[in-house]
Scaffold this motif. Structure first.
Motif, PDB file in Angstrom:
ATOM      1  N   GLY A 165      -7.353   1.298   3.015  1.00 22.35           N
ATOM      2  CA  GLY A 165      -6.112   0.583   3.255  1.00 22.35           C
ATOM      3  C   GLY A 165      -5.574   0.804   4.661  1.00 22.35           C
ATOM      4  O   GLY A 165      -5.891   1.803   5.318  1.00 22.35           O
ATOM      5  N   GLU A 207      -9.959  -3.785   6.441  1.00 20.95           N
ATOM      6  CA  GLU A 207     -10.142  -3.348   5.059  1.00 20.95           C
ATOM      7  C   GLU A 207     -11.481  -3.818   4.490  1.00 20.95           C
ATOM      8  O   GLU A 207     -12.085  -3.128   3.662  1.00 20.95           O
ATOM      9  N   PRO A 250      -6.881  -0.749  -1.357  1.00 20.00           N
ATOM     10  CA  PRO A 250      -6.516  -1.588  -0.205  1.00 20.00           C
ATOM     11  C   PRO A 250      -5.766  -2.840  -0.655  1.00 20.00           C
ATOM     12  O   PRO A 250      -5.991  -3.354  -1.763  1.00 20.00           O
ATOM     13  N   GLU A 282       0.819  -1.213   0.000  1.00 19.50           N
ATOM     14  CA  GLU A 282       0.000   0.000   0.000  1.00 19.50           C
ATOM     15  C   GLU A 282       0.857   1.270   0.000  1.00 19.50           C
ATOM     16  O   GLU A 282       0.456   2.300  -0.551  1.00 19.50           O
TER      17      GLU A 282
END
Length: 210
Positions: free
Chosen positions: A203, A197, A102, A86
């Protein structure tokens, strides 16, 4: 007199023959036991709420430990993957930096070629682990499926590129305990990342930076 002597010799010889009564040999004491397991620390002590260890023989207990170690290692890699994946999204050289969102959605965005490489890589690693740790199926007794090799310590596949494995038994046990604890924490962390998530679609890095 001669007959008595012959009979006496025959009886004496039979004590050394194939029909002599054999002393019962006790099976060797298990080496891998609940009392000797690394990873038992305070305040939980030996944490086994389902009482699985009490129902397991030595080989089953070793398989349980093998599974725990491997799942812990996967958990640690997963957590690192969540954070790194991420953090670099939109800036990575991979796949034209097109992977976004995410971490739980990243695998669905990668090309199919990646899945082929991933499958081959996992298959090769698991096959190698099976060859190192498990007895060949044709040599396994019918009542002992999944038999591990006697000399194999659960999780010790010989991968130690930095030479960190201690020679001292006490130091080795301490290192195993540290790996187990990190793996246990990582499994909980990975499960938490996935749940978070799935809950709000954001994220983990976004949560940490927000």
């Amino acid at each position: 007199m001669k007959l008595a002597l012959v009979a006496s010799l025959a009886v004496s010889a039979s004590a050394f023959g194939p029909f002599a009564p054999k002393k019962a040999v006790a099976p060797p004491a298990p080496v891998f036991t609940v009392e000797s397991l690394p990873g038992i620390i305070e305040p939980t002590g030996f944490f086994d709420p389902l009482d699985l260890a009490a129902k397991a023989d030595e080989n089953t207990l070793r398989r349980y430990r093998e599974a725990e170690v491997q799942h812990g290692r996967v958990g640690m890699l997963a957590v690192v993957g969540f954070l790194v994946g991420e953090k670099v999204e939109g800036t990575s050289f991979l796949w034209d930096a097109s992977i976004k969102g995410p971490a739980i959605t990243h695998l669905a965005q990668v090309p199919s070629e990646f899945w082929a490489l991933l499958t081959v890589g996992i298959a090769a690693a698991e096959t190698k682990r099976a060859e190192i740790g498990w007895v060949e199926p044709e040599n396994v007794p019918f009542d002992q499926p999944g038999l591990l090799r006697d000399e194999y310590y659960p999780g010790d596949i010989g991968f130690d590129p930095l030479g960190l494995k201690p020679e001292d038994d006490a130091e080795f046990s301490e290192m195993v305990t540290k790996e187990l604890q990190h793996g246990r924490l990582a499994m909980l962390a990975a499960a938490g990342c996935i749940a978070q998530e799935l809950t709000d679609g954001k994220g983990i890095v976004e949560h940490l930076m927000g």
